[in-house]
Design a protein around this motif. Structure first.
Motif, mmCIF file in Angstrom:
data_model
loop_
_atom_site.group_PDB
_atom_site.id
_atom_site.type_symbol
_atom_site.label_atom_id
_atom_site.label_comp_id
_atom_site.label_asym_id
_atom_site.label_seq_id
_atom_site.Cartn_x
_atom_site.Cartn_y
_atom_site.Cartn_z
ATOM 1 N N LYS A 62 0.800 -1.229 -0.007
ATOM 2 C CA LYS A 62 -0.159 0.159 -0.033
ATOM 3 C C LYS A 62 0.891 0.906 -0.429
ATOM 4 N N SER A 63 1.544 1.569 1.048
ATOM 5 C CA SER A 63 2.818 2.780 0.887
ATOM 6 C C SER A 63 3.446 2.570 0.397
ATOM 7 N N SER A 64 4.237 1.196 -0.896
ATOM 8 C CA SER A 64 4.849 1.828 -2.108
ATOM 9 C C SER A 64 3.844 2.457 -3.203
ATOM 10 N N ALA B 38 5.257 7.729 1.888
ATOM 11 C CA ALA B 38 4.537 6.660 3.018
ATOM 12 C C ALA B 38 5.804 5.452 3.101
ATOM 13 N N ARG B 39 6.435 5.575 5.009
ATOM 14 C CA ARG B 39 7.017 4.851 5.017
ATOM 15 C C ARG B 39 6.777 3.430 4.603
ATOM 16 N N THR B 40 8.127 2.503 4.207
ATOM 17 C CA THR B 40 7.548 0.847 3.779
ATOM 18 C C THR B 40 8.444 0.221 4.079
ATOM 19 N N ARG C 260 4.158 -2.097 9.362
ATOM 20 C CA ARG C 260 4.553 -1.019 9.751
ATOM 21 C C ARG C 260 4.050 -0.001 9.328
ATOM 22 N N THR C 261 2.775 0.276 8.694
ATOM 23 C CA THR C 261 2.078 0.958 8.810
ATOM 24 C C THR C 261 1.174 0.798 10.068
ATOM 25 N N GLN C 262 0.787 1.703 10.607
ATOM 26 C CA GLN C 262 0.240 1.393 12.609
ATOM 27 C C GLN C 262 -1.290 2.261 13.041
ATOM 28 N N VAL D 128 -4.289 9.064 2.302
ATOM 29 C CA VAL D 128 -4.837 7.299 3.071
ATOM 30 C C VAL D 128 -4.486 6.775 3.478
ATOM 31 N N ASP D 129 -3.468 6.078 4.577
ATOM 32 C CA ASP D 129 -2.855 4.979 4.494
ATOM 33 C C ASP D 129 -3.253 4.866 5.881
ATOM 34 N N LEU D 130 -3.996 3.149 5.067
ATOM 35 C CA LEU D 130 -4.338 2.770 6.166
ATOM 36 C C LEU D 130 -2.864 1.793 6.489
HETATM 37 MG MG LIG Z 1 2.468 0.490 4.961
#
Ligand SMILES: [Mg+2]
Ligand SMILES: Nc1nc2c(ncn2[C@@H]2O[C@H](COP(=O)(O)OP(=O)(O)OP(=O)(O)O)[C@@H](O)[C@H]2O)c(=O)[nH]1
Length: 212
Positions: free
Chosen positions: A52-54, A66-68, A74-76, A90-92
């Protein structure tokens, strides 16, 4: 030969203006931290570690936005990026990550459900799936929540670089046929690594964000 010129055949589609100046806004633990519910917003959802972040970074052409990570989970928090005033990506947090406590899982699930159900600015969901493992039970659950919230879904079958073109197209056909033709669900091949489907994904995001 003029090696200092790009060959005429090379097609480099311009990145849409709306996607050119993304900024981190907030990493929200609680709904009270969400930016004001105004304007238009597109969310990226999907299983943990699916990309997702990528996908967000590829779409806005910013490697580190977005941090990958190779480490799942990773995405909390729910992470908001602004593209323009009242225009958010928005990154879930990813779902289905085994190594978190039942309490934290329940908290994420409730927060995600609340976000999908209540967020007025939300125009559409980019549902990211690994092309090698599409339509898992948790993806079906997410599709169910989106359906209940009346949200259109655009599915990225990502990591398409991992399959040969013919195999990737077979998955695309199979996933496309899994839904009634009048469902507000679209599907495409994607790869953050080799940029497969990048223009199509950008167009969908921009379309949703422009739509008032
Ligand atoms: Mg992520
Ligand atoms: N081969 C390939 N690897 C990818 C692609 N997209 C992401 N990855 C890799 O997959 C891993 C996870 O990527 P992320 O973007 O952090 O995934 P995420 O869904 O945001 O993960 P969480 O936030 O932990 O849920 C990283 O090692 C990425 O480099 C892709 O299109 N192709």
């Amino acid at each position: 030969l003029r090696p200092d010129f790009i060959p005429l055949k090379t097609k480099i589609p311009a990145i849409p203006a709306l996607l050119r100046a993304p900024e981190f806004v907030i990493s929200a633990h609680r709904p009270s931290q969400w930016p004001p519910d105004e304007g238009a917003e597109v969310v990226f959802a999907g299983r943990s570690n699916v990309g997702k972040s990528s996908a967000i970074n590829a779409i806005v052409q910013r490697k580190g936005l977005a941090r990958t990570s190779k480490t799942p989970g990773r995405t909390q928090q729910i992470i908001f990026f602004a593209l323009a005033p009242q225009r958010h990506l928005v990154d879930l947090p990813g779902y289905g990550y085994a190594k978190v406590s039942a309490d934290l899982k329940r908290h994420w699930e409730q927060t995600i459900m609340q976000y999908l159900a209540e967020r007025q600015a939300l125009r559409g969901v980019v549902l990211v799936m690994d092309i090698r493992h599409p339509l898992t039970p948790l993806d079906e659950q997410m599709l169910g929540w989106c359906g209940e919230a009346g949200l259109p879904v655009h599915i990225l079958l990502t990591k398409a670089d991992k399959l040969k073109r013919a195999a990737a197209n077979q998955v695309l056909q199979r996933v496309s046929k899994a839904f009634p033709s009048d469902a507000p669900i679209s599907v495409q091949l994607f790869s953050a690594q080799d940029q497969t489907g990048l223009e199509e994904a950008r167009n969908q995001v921009v379309f949703w964000l422009q739509d008032e």
